[in-house]
Design a protein around this motif. Sequence first.
Motif, PDB file in Angstrom:
ATOM      1  N   GLN A   1     -31.308 -24.044 -49.455  1.00 36.56           N
ATOM      2  CA  GLN A   1     -29.887 -24.417 -49.472  1.00 36.56           C
ATOM      3  C   GLN A   1     -29.699 -25.885 -49.134  1.00 36.56           C
ATOM      4  O   GLN A   1     -28.893 -26.574 -49.749  1.00 36.56           O
ATOM      5  CB  GLN A   1     -29.083 -23.555 -48.497  1.00 36.56           C
ATOM      6  CG  GLN A   1     -28.783 -22.180 -48.997  1.00 36.56           C
ATOM      7  CD  GLN A   1     -28.085 -21.315 -47.956  1.00 36.56           C
ATOM      8  OE1 GLN A   1     -28.232 -21.505 -46.749  1.00 36.56           O
ATOM      9  NE2 GLN A   1     -27.335 -20.338 -48.432  1.00 36.56           N
TER      10      GLN A   1
ATOM     11  N   ALA B   1     -31.815 -28.306 -49.627  1.00 28.79           N
ATOM     12  CA  ALA B   1     -32.288 -29.099 -50.759  1.00 28.79           C
ATOM     13  C   ALA B   1     -31.270 -29.094 -51.898  1.00 28.79           C
ATOM     14  O   ALA B   1     -31.142 -30.081 -52.622  1.00 28.79           O
ATOM     15  CB  ALA B   1     -33.622 -28.560 -51.264  1.00 28.79           C
ATOM     16  N   CYS B   2     -30.530 -28.007 -52.037  1.00 29.27           N
ATOM     17  CA  CYS B   2     -29.578 -27.862 -53.150  1.00 29.27           C
ATOM     18  C   CYS B   2     -28.147 -28.223 -52.772  1.00 29.27           C
ATOM     19  O   CYS B   2     -27.236 -28.062 -53.588  1.00 29.27           O
ATOM     20  CB  CYS B   2     -29.622 -26.430 -53.674  1.00 29.27           C
ATOM     21  SG  CYS B   2     -31.188 -26.002 -54.450  1.00 29.27           S
ATOM     22  N   GLU B   3     -27.951 -28.701 -51.541  1.00 28.02           N
ATOM     23  CA  GLU B   3     -26.611 -29.046 -51.077  1.00 28.02           C
ATOM     24  C   GLU B   3     -25.961 -30.075 -52.006  1.00 28.02           C
ATOM     25  O   GLU B   3     -26.583 -31.072 -52.376  1.00 28.02           O
ATOM     26  CB  GLU B   3     -26.709 -29.604 -49.665  1.00 28.02           C
ATOM     27  CG  GLU B   3     -25.411 -29.613 -48.918  1.00 28.02           C
ATOM     28  CD  GLU B   3     -25.648 -29.925 -47.455  1.00 28.02           C
ATOM     29  OE1 GLU B   3     -25.672 -31.112 -47.104  1.00 28.02           O
ATOM     30  OE2 GLU B   3     -25.836 -28.964 -46.685  1.00 28.02           O
TER      31      GLU B   3
ATOM     32  N   ARG C   1     -25.357 -29.899 -55.065  1.00 27.65           N
ATOM     33  CA  ARG C   1     -25.948 -29.896 -56.393  1.00 27.65           C
ATOM     34  C   ARG C   1     -25.341 -28.740 -57.168  1.00 27.65           C
ATOM     35  O   ARG C   1     -24.892 -27.751 -56.572  1.00 27.65           O
ATOM     36  CB  ARG C   1     -27.481 -29.736 -56.327  1.00 27.65           C
ATOM     37  CG  ARG C   1     -28.214 -30.841 -55.599  1.00 27.65           C
ATOM     38  CD  ARG C   1     -28.081 -32.189 -56.272  1.00 27.65           C
ATOM     39  NE  ARG C   1     -28.527 -32.143 -57.650  1.00 27.65           N
ATOM     40  CZ  ARG C   1     -28.033 -32.899 -58.630  1.00 27.65           C
ATOM     41  NH1 ARG C   1     -27.088 -33.767 -58.384  1.00 27.65           N
ATOM     42  NH2 ARG C   1     -28.481 -32.795 -59.848  1.00 27.65           N
TER      43      ARG C   1
ATOM     44  N   LEU D   1     -37.988 -25.079 -57.777  1.00 23.58           N
ATOM     45  CA  LEU D   1     -36.893 -26.052 -57.746  1.00 23.58           C
ATOM     46  C   LEU D   1     -37.006 -27.069 -58.878  1.00 23.58           C
ATOM     47  O   LEU D   1     -35.995 -27.522 -59.401  1.00 23.58           O
ATOM     48  CB  LEU D   1     -36.837 -26.756 -56.393  1.00 23.58           C
ATOM     49  CG  LEU D   1     -36.326 -25.916 -55.230  1.00 23.58           C
ATOM     50  CD1 LEU D   1     -36.400 -26.695 -53.929  1.00 23.58           C
ATOM     51  CD2 LEU D   1     -34.905 -25.432 -55.487  1.00 23.58           C
TER      52      LEU D   1
ATOM     53  N   ASP E   1     -33.591 -27.739 -60.587  1.00 22.75           N
ATOM     54  CA  ASP E   1     -32.857 -28.985 -60.378  1.00 22.75           C
ATOM     55  C   ASP E   1     -33.824 -30.034 -59.816  1.00 22.75           C
ATOM     56  O   ASP E   1     -34.342 -29.870 -58.714  1.00 22.75           O
ATOM     57  CB  ASP E   1     -31.698 -28.750 -59.402  1.00 22.75           C
ATOM     58  CG  ASP E   1     -30.808 -29.958 -59.248  1.00 22.75           C
ATOM     59  OD1 ASP E   1     -29.768 -30.014 -59.932  1.00 22.75           O
ATOM     60  OD2 ASP E   1     -31.155 -30.846 -58.441  1.00 22.75           O
TER      61      ASP E   1
ATOM     62  N   ALA F   1     -32.908 -31.567 -56.355  1.00 19.00           N
ATOM     63  CA  ALA F   1     -33.151 -30.604 -55.273  1.00 19.00           C
ATOM     64  C   ALA F   1     -34.648 -30.520 -54.976  1.00 19.00           C
ATOM     65  O   ALA F   1     -35.052 -30.453 -53.810  1.00 19.00           O
ATOM     66  CB  ALA F   1     -32.598 -29.232 -55.647  1.00 19.00           C
TER      67      ALA F   1
ATOM     68  N   ARG G   1     -35.570 -33.547 -52.954  1.00 18.75           N
ATOM     69  CA  ARG G   1     -35.112 -33.412 -51.563  1.00 18.75           C
ATOM     70  C   ARG G   1     -36.062 -32.514 -50.778  1.00 18.75           C
ATOM     71  O   ARG G   1     -36.432 -32.814 -49.648  1.00 18.75           O
ATOM     72  CB  ARG G   1     -33.707 -32.826 -51.517  1.00 18.75           C
ATOM     73  CG  ARG G   1     -32.631 -33.780 -51.955  1.00 18.75           C
ATOM     74  CD  ARG G   1     -31.321 -33.054 -51.959  1.00 18.75           C
ATOM     75  NE  ARG G   1     -30.206 -33.932 -52.257  1.00 18.75           N
ATOM     76  CZ  ARG G   1     -28.977 -33.488 -52.470  1.00 18.75           C
ATOM     77  NH1 ARG G   1     -28.716 -32.195 -52.417  1.00 18.75           N
ATOM     78  NH2 ARG G   1     -28.010 -34.332 -52.734  1.00 18.75           N
TER      79      ARG G   1
END
Length: 143
Positions: free
Chosen positions: A59, A61-63, A65, A104, A108, A111, A114
Amino acid sequence: MIDSRLARDGAEIRRRRECIECERRFTTRERVDDVMPKVAKRDERREDFNREKLIVAIQKACEKRPVSTDALEKVVDRVERYVQELGVKEVSSGSIGDRVMEELKALDALAAARFASVFRNFQDAGDYARFFDSLRATGGAGR
């Protein structure tokens, strides 16, 4: 019990129930409790596999996004299934992290970068440049 059906790729059973006394209806979810291997950390500690810890890391890493919660859950499900299917008593955190990065990368690219920056302990912009170069070279730049 009123109704029972499989949910989440067959890994969970959803049951609709009704209380005999108050006649109130509610839903329960049942999940098979698989014995997961221990996770061997870099500092040689051993921990139980923790699905929630994995969700939080992904989560972050995908914040901010364009990645849906459903997509995140599917990534975690696939990583968890991968760990289970290894059939070992112990798995390295590096092996889990590599699998998360592969997932990931397909989902993305930012992401993935990150996540990699923490997982691989990036120190400078050159680390990011090398990561994106390798991403382009393998054609794994999702989104």
